[in-house]
Design a protein around this motif. Structure first.
Motif, PDB file in Angstrom:
ATOM      1  N   ARG A  74       0.830  -1.200   0.000  1.00  0.00           N
ATOM      2  CA  ARG A  74       0.000   0.000   0.000  1.00  0.00           C
ATOM      3  C   ARG A  74       0.870   1.257   0.000  1.00  0.00           C
ATOM      4  N   THR A 161     -14.938   5.850  -6.848  1.00  0.00           N
ATOM      5  CA  THR A 161     -15.038   4.428  -6.518  1.00  0.00           C
ATOM      6  C   THR A 161     -14.454   3.530  -7.606  1.00  0.00           C
ATOM      7  N   TRP A 314      -8.904  12.604   2.921  1.00  0.00           N
ATOM      8  CA  TRP A 314      -9.643  12.091   4.086  1.00  0.00           C
ATOM      9  C   TRP A 314     -11.128  12.387   3.913  1.00  0.00           C
ATOM     10  N   ASP A 320      -9.538   4.531   4.256  1.00  0.00           N
ATOM     11  CA  ASP A 320      -9.129   3.185   3.851  1.00  0.00           C
ATOM     12  C   ASP A 320      -9.344   2.857   2.385  1.00  0.00           C
ATOM     13  N   LEU A 321      -9.590   3.863   1.558  1.00  0.00           N
ATOM     14  CA  LEU A 321      -9.741   3.594   0.135  1.00  0.00           C
ATOM     15  C   LEU A 321      -8.360   3.642  -0.505  1.00  0.00           C
ATOM     16  N   ALA A 322      -7.779   2.460  -0.750  1.00  0.00           N
ATOM     17  CA  ALA A 322      -6.379   2.405  -1.175  1.00  0.00           C
ATOM     18  C   ALA A 322      -6.159   3.069  -2.529  1.00  0.00           C
ATOM     19  N   TYR A 332      -0.482   8.499   9.103  1.00  0.00           N
ATOM     20  CA  TYR A 332      -1.395   8.746  10.223  1.00  0.00           C
ATOM     21  C   TYR A 332      -1.997   7.433  10.718  1.00  0.00           C
ATOM     22  N   LEU A 333      -2.465   6.610   9.783  1.00  0.00           N
ATOM     23  CA  LEU A 333      -3.120   5.369  10.181  1.00  0.00           C
ATOM     24  C   LEU A 333      -2.133   4.425  10.846  1.00  0.00           C
ATOM     25  N   ARG A 334      -0.945   4.282  10.225  1.00  0.00           N
ATOM     26  CA  ARG A 334       0.061   3.397  10.807  1.00  0.00           C
ATOM     27  C   ARG A 334       0.388   3.797  12.238  1.00  0.00           C
ATOM     28  N   ARG A 337      -3.409   4.588  14.438  1.00  0.00           N
ATOM     29  CA  ARG A 337      -4.440   3.561  14.534  1.00  0.00           C
ATOM     30  C   ARG A 337      -3.784   2.199  14.738  1.00  0.00           C
TER      31      ARG A 337
ATOM     32  N   ARG B  69      -4.155   8.394  21.933  1.00  0.00           N
ATOM     33  CA  ARG B  69      -2.771   7.907  21.933  1.00  0.00           C
ATOM     34  C   ARG B  69      -1.783   9.032  22.215  1.00  0.00           C
ATOM     35  N   ALA B 183     -14.893   1.255   3.101  1.00  0.00           N
ATOM     36  CA  ALA B 183     -14.005   0.124   3.387  1.00  0.00           C
ATOM     37  C   ALA B 183     -14.318  -0.613   4.693  1.00  0.00           C
ATOM     38  N   SER B 237     -17.746   2.007  -2.106  1.00  0.00           N
ATOM     39  CA  SER B 237     -16.682   2.697  -1.375  1.00  0.00           C
ATOM     40  C   SER B 237     -16.964   4.190  -1.204  1.00  0.00           C
ATOM     41  N   ASP B 375      -5.505  -2.732  11.527  1.00  0.00           N
ATOM     42  CA  ASP B 375      -5.042  -1.658  10.648  1.00  0.00           C
ATOM     43  C   ASP B 375      -4.501  -2.223   9.343  1.00  0.00           C
ATOM     44  N   ASP B 382      -7.362  -5.111  -0.149  1.00  0.00           N
ATOM     45  CA  ASP B 382      -6.758  -4.511  -1.342  1.00  0.00           C
ATOM     46  C   ASP B 382      -6.231  -5.598  -2.274  1.00  0.00           C
TER      47      ASP B 382
END
Lengths: 373, 409
Positions: A74, A161, A314, A320-322, A332-334, A337, B69, B183, B237, B375, B382
Motif C-alpha cells: 500500500r 469508486t 480524508w 481506507d480507500l487504497a 497517520y493510520l500506521r 491507529r 494515543r 471500506a 466505497s 489496521d 486490497d
C-alpha cells in the motif's frame, strides 16, 4: 565600535527566543522523528504505548520494508498515487490559473467580480472542498447527472469508486525510471552549462548523466526490489481528487499570474507589436518568458501542498480507500491507529525528503540570487 | 521537558475546574443524546462533580483513538475513556501497563454476578479486570424491509447459498441484493461471512492463532465473500454505513449486513417501527451465534481525578445508568438483570438472543484482533480487489499480516 557590538547583542537577544523555539519545535522534532524511524517502536505491543517505551535501534530496516516488503504494497501504491497526483495537480492548477489570468487581463467586463469568484475556492478549507466534491462525485448523482440536463444519457464514470488503473508499470523498474529522469535533468544542466561556455562543468554533468542513463537503460542491474513483479499505475479514482484540488487552487495561481501580468510594462508589449508581433507571438516571446519566476514560485508552493495532502483525501474518500490514498494518510493510520510508530516515522521521513527535494534547490537558487544582488 | 509541560497543563487545568471528571469518547450526532442521559444520571447522584464531556468525533472513532494515543504518550491521560472491550483494550492498553485493575470495583458493586462470564473474560487477564462495559452491540445482523421483500417475491435467506440463489432474481428487478458502504463496512461484512463459512469454533480459533488465515477453511471464506461481493452495489466505497442502510430503506437494495446500531438509526433517526418498518435476522448461516462488541470505560493509570473517575465507573456499571443509556443508544445492557420493558422490540429480541446464543468477537470493532492487525487487515482486502478476487492471495495476505503483527492473545 561599542555601539556596533551593543546593536549586535540586541539583535541576537531579539532573535534568540524564536531561534530556541524553532530549534526545539521544528528541528528538534524532525531529529526525534528521524531517530524513531530507525527504531522498532510499535513492534512489541507491550512497549508501543508504555509510559517510557524501550526502543531498539534497527537501522534501515523500516525503510527497507517500506520499499521492498511484501506487506507494504500500500505504501508503494500511495507513493505512485502521490507522484501522479502532484504532476496533474500542478499542471492543472498552473494551466487553468494562467488561462483565467490571461482572460481577465484582456479587460473582461466585471473583472473584479470574476476575480473574486475564481479566488473564492482558495479561501475554503480542503476539508470543506473535499466534502462538497464527495457529494458531487457520487456515482448515482451530482456531476454524472449533468449531461441529462442537456438531454444526453447520464454519465457512467465511477469517479472516486473506480478501481481501474492505467499506465501500469512494474515496481521493480522504479530505480531505472528514476535514473532515467535524473539523467535527463543532468543532461539538461550540462546543456545549459555548455551554452554559457562552461565546458568543464558541462562535461562533468554530461558524463554522470550518460552513465546514469546507460545504467537505467540496462534495466538497473544490481538492484532487485522485489522477487516478483508488482504492477503499479495511475488509479482513475484519483481523477476526482485532482479535479477538486485544481478547483480549489487554480484561483490562487490565477491571482499570482494576474499580479505578474499586471507587472509587465505595457511598453514591452507595444514594442513587440511595433516590431510586427502577432497577439500570440507577444505572449510567446514577451509575456510567457517574464512569467517564468512566478511559475517557479507557484510550482514550489503547489508542490509542497500536494506532497503533504491529507485532509482533502480524508474528506473525499475516507481513510481506507487504497486507490486514492497517499503516504500522509498511511502515516497517520500506521502511527495512530495501528500503533506502528516507527513505520509512521519512516513514512514521515520519506515525505520530508520529497518535500526537501522540491524546496531546497529553490531556496538555494533564490538565496544565491539575493547575495548576487 | 515533557514532564514540565505536563505539570504546567495539569496545574492550569486544576485551577480551571477543581472537581470534575473528564470523560473521553467518540459518541456524537445520533449517539450523543445517550451519553447525555448517562451524564444526567451521574450528576444527580454526584451533584458536586462536573462532567467534562470530552467528545472527539470523526472517522467512527479513528480520530478519537489517535488523540487518545497522543495524550497517553504525552502523559496527559483523561480520567476515563471509551474503549472497545476485548483485544483493543487488552492488547493496546493493558499490555502496556496503562490501566488500573478494577477487580475491587467489580467485587464492591457485585458486577461479577450480573455480567455474563463470557463478557468478563473479554475485559480480563489473569492479572485483573480492566474496564466497565456499558453496552452490547451485535455485529452479525441482516436488515431488510418486509414489505419490499414481499413485493419482489423473495424470502429472507437463512444461508448464503439461499442468498446467492435469489441474487440474480433481485438483480433482474434492478435491485441491489446486498448494499455495502465504505471500506470498514466491507471488513464488517467479511467477519459475518467468515463466521458463516467457518462456523463459530474455527472462526474463534483464528483469533487465538490456532487456525491460520490461509487454511482451507480460511480460503473458503474468501471464496464465498467474493461471490457475495458480486451481489453488492458498485459505488460501495463512496457510501457511509447510513447511506448503505438508506438504500435498503428506500427500496433500492434488498438487504444490508450491519451492526445493530443500524436499528437505532432506523428507529430513532428515520422513525421506522421495528418489525414493520424494518425487519432483521441473524446474517445468513449465523443463527444462534451472537457476534459481540461492547463499549466500555476504563481507568487509566495517572488519571488526574481518580476518585471522580471511579464514581463515573460506578454509575456506568449501575442498573440505572445502563438502563438509561442503552435504550437511547440502541444497544442492550451488558447486565443480565436489565429491565427489558424499557427497550424497543428489536432490542428485546437481541437481549433474548444474547442470553442464549454462542458468543464470538468482532474483528472490525475491536473485540478480537490487535490494533496493528486490524489496521493492516485492509491490505488483504486490497489484495483481493487487485488480484481480481483471488481468494488464495487474500487469505495468504491476511496470514502474512497475522505473522507480522500477531493476531490476538
Amino acid at each position: 565600535m561599542r555601539r556596533f557590538s551593543r546593536d549586535r547583542l540586541t539583535a541576537v537577544l531579539m532573535l534568540l527566543p524564536s531561534l530556541v523555539v524553532l530549534a526545539i519545535f521544528v528541528y528538534g522534532f524532525i531529529g526525534q522523528t528521524a531517530y524513531v524511524s530507525f527504531t522498532d517502536w510499535g513492534r512489541d505491543p507491550a512497549q508501543a504505548l508504555a509510559v517510557s517505551p524501550q526502543l531498539n535501534f534497527v537501522g534501515w530496516d523500516n525503510y527497507q520494508r517500506l520499499f521492498t516488503g511484501l506487506l507494504e504494497s500500500r505504501f508503494r501504491q500511495d507513493l505512485v498515487n502521490l507522484v501522479f497526483f502532484t504532476v496533474f495537480f500542478i499542471v492543472g492548477s498552473l494551466g487553468l490559473g494562467l488561462a483565467l489570468a490571461i482572460l481577465l487581463d484582456r479587460g473582461v467586463k466585471g473583472e473584479a467580480f470574476f476575480r473574486t469568484i475564481f479566488l473564492y475556492p482558495f479561501a475554503l478549507a480542503f476539508i470543506v472542498t473535499g466534502t462538497v466534491w464527495r457529494w458531487m462525485l457520487q456515482p448515482q448523482g451530482g456531476v454524472n447527472l449533468l449531461p441529462t440536463y442537456l438531454g444526453l444519457p447520464r454519465g457512467e464514470f465511477a469517479w472516486l469508486t473506480s478501481r481501474e488503473q492505467v499506465w501500469r508499470f512494474d515496481w521493480n523498474q522504479v530505480p531505472s525510471i528514476t535514473a532515467g529522469i535524473v539523467a535527463v535533468v543532468l543532461l539538461w544542466i550540462a546543456w545549459g552549462a555548455l551554452r554559457r561556455a562552461q565546458h568543464g562543468q558541462a562535461f562533468g554533468f554530461a558524463i554522470v548523466g550518460l552513465a546514469l542513463a546507460a545504467w537505467g537503460l540496462a534495466g538497473g542491474p544490481g538492484v532487485e526490489l522485489l522477487p516478483f513483479p508488482e504492477r503499479r499505475g495511475f488509479n482513475l479514482a484519483l481523477i476526482g481528487v485532482i479535479i477538486a484540488a485544481v478547483w480549489q487552487m487554480s484561483g490562487y495561481t490565477m491571482a499570482l499570474y494576474l499580479a505578474s501580468l499586471r507587472g509587465i510594462p505595457e511598453e514591452l508589449r507595444e514594442a513587440a507589436r511595433v516590431d510586427g508581433a502577432s497577439g500570440f507571438q507577444v505572449y510567446r516571446h514577451v509575456v510567457f518568458p517574464l512569467l517564468g519566476p512566478i511559475t517557479l514560485s507557484a510550482m514550489i508552493i503547489l508542490g509542497h501542498i500536494s506532497l503533504k495532502i491529507f485532509d482533502l483525501i480524508w474528506a473525499m474518500a475516507g481513510p481506507d480507500l487504497a486507490t486514492t490514498s497517499v503516504p500522509a494518510l498511511l502515516m497517520y493510520l500506521r502511527a495512530f491507529r495501528g500503533n506502528q510508530f516507527a513505520d509512521g516515522a519512516a513514512i514521515a521521513m520519506v515525505l520530508l525528503l520529497m518535500v526537501a527535494l522540491v524546496i531546497v534547490p529553490y531556496l538555494w537558487s533564490s538565496l544565491r540570487g539575493e547575495v548576487r544582488r | 521537558m515533557r514532564r514540565l509541560l505536563a505539570v504546567l497543563i495539569a496545574v492550569g487545568m486544576s485551577v480551571v475546574a477543581a472537581n470534575e471528571v473528564e470523560v473521553f469518547h467518540w459518541w456524537a450526532g445520533d449517539e450523543g443524546p445517550a451519553l447525555q442521559a448517562l451524564i444526567e444520571v451521574f450528576e444527580e447522584q454526584y451533584p458536586e462533580i462536573t462532567v467534562n464531556d470530552a467528545a472527539v468525533t470523526g472517522g467512527a472513532g479513528v480520530v478519537a483513538r489517535a488523540v487518545l494515543r497522543t495524550r497517553m504518550l504525552g502523559g496527559q491521560p483523561p480520567d476515563t475513556f471509551q474503549v472497545h472491550a476485548g483485544d483493543e483494550l487488552i492488547l493496546t492498553w493493558v499490555v502496556a501497563d496503562r490501566m488500573e485493575d478494577l477487580t475491587f470495583l467489580f467485587e464492591e458493586e457485585g458486577w461479577l454476578d450480573v455480567l455474563s462470564p463470557d463478557l468478563i473474560e473479554l475485559i480480563s487477564t489473569p492479572e485483573g479486570i480492566w474496564s466497565v462495559p456499558v453496552n452490547i452491540h451485535r455485529s452479525n445482523v441482516m436488515w431488510y424491509v418486509p414489505e419490499n421483500l414481499e413485493q419482489w417475491g423473495v424470502e429472507v435467506p437463512e444461508t448464503w447459498d439461499a442468498f446467492l440463489e435469489i441474487c440474480p432474481t433481485l438483480q433482474a428487478e434492478g435491485v441491489t441484493p446486498l448494499s455495502l458502504g465504505e471500506a470498514w463496512t466491507v471488513v464488517h461484512l467479511w467477519e459475518s461471512v467468515a463466521l458463516a463459512a467457518m462456523g463459530p469454533d474455527q472462526y474463534s480459533q483464528l483469533w487465538t492463532g490456532q487456525l491460520p488465515f490461509d487454511s482451507p477453511a480460511g480460503v473458503e471464506a474468501w471464496e464465498l465473500f467474493g461471490e457475495i461481493l458480486e451481489c453488492t452495489n458498485p459505488d460501495a466505497s463512496g457510501l457511509s454505513w447510513q447511506q448503505a442502510t438508506d438504500l435498503v430503506v428506500d427500496g433500492e437494495a434488498a438487504f444490508n449486513v450491519m451492526g445493530d446500531w443500524a436499528a437505532g438509526y432506523m428507529y430513532t433517526t428515520l422513525e421506522l417501527e421495528p418489525g414493520t418498518g424494518f425487519g432483521w435476522a441473524a446474517s445468513p448461516d449465523t443463527e444462534g451465534v451472537f457476534m459481540v462488541l461492547s463499549d466500555s470505560f476504563g481507568l487509566p493509570r495517572g488519571a488526574p481525578n481518580r476518585d471522580n473517575a471511579i464514581a463515573w465507573l460506578r454509575v456506568s456499571g449501575s442498573l440505572e445508568g445502563q438502563d438509561t443509556f442503552n435504550p437511547i443508544k440502541g444497544s442492550i445492557a451488558p447486565r443480565l438483570d436489565s429491565d427489558l420493558d424499557l427497550y424497543n422490540a428489536y432490542l428485546q429480541d437481541a437481549a433474548a438472543d444474547f442470553a442464549v446464543d454462542r458468543q464470538v468477537g468482532s474483528l472490525m470493532h475491536g473485540t478480537v484482533g490487535s490494533d496493528p492487525f486490524r489496521d493492516n487487515f485492509f491490505l488483504a482486502l486490497d489484495v483481493f480487489y487487485d488480484t481480481g478476487r483471488n481468494a488464495q492471495a487474500a487469505a495468504s495476505a491476511a496470514q502474512a499480516v497475522a505473522l507480522q503483527f500477531g493476531v490476538g492473545r
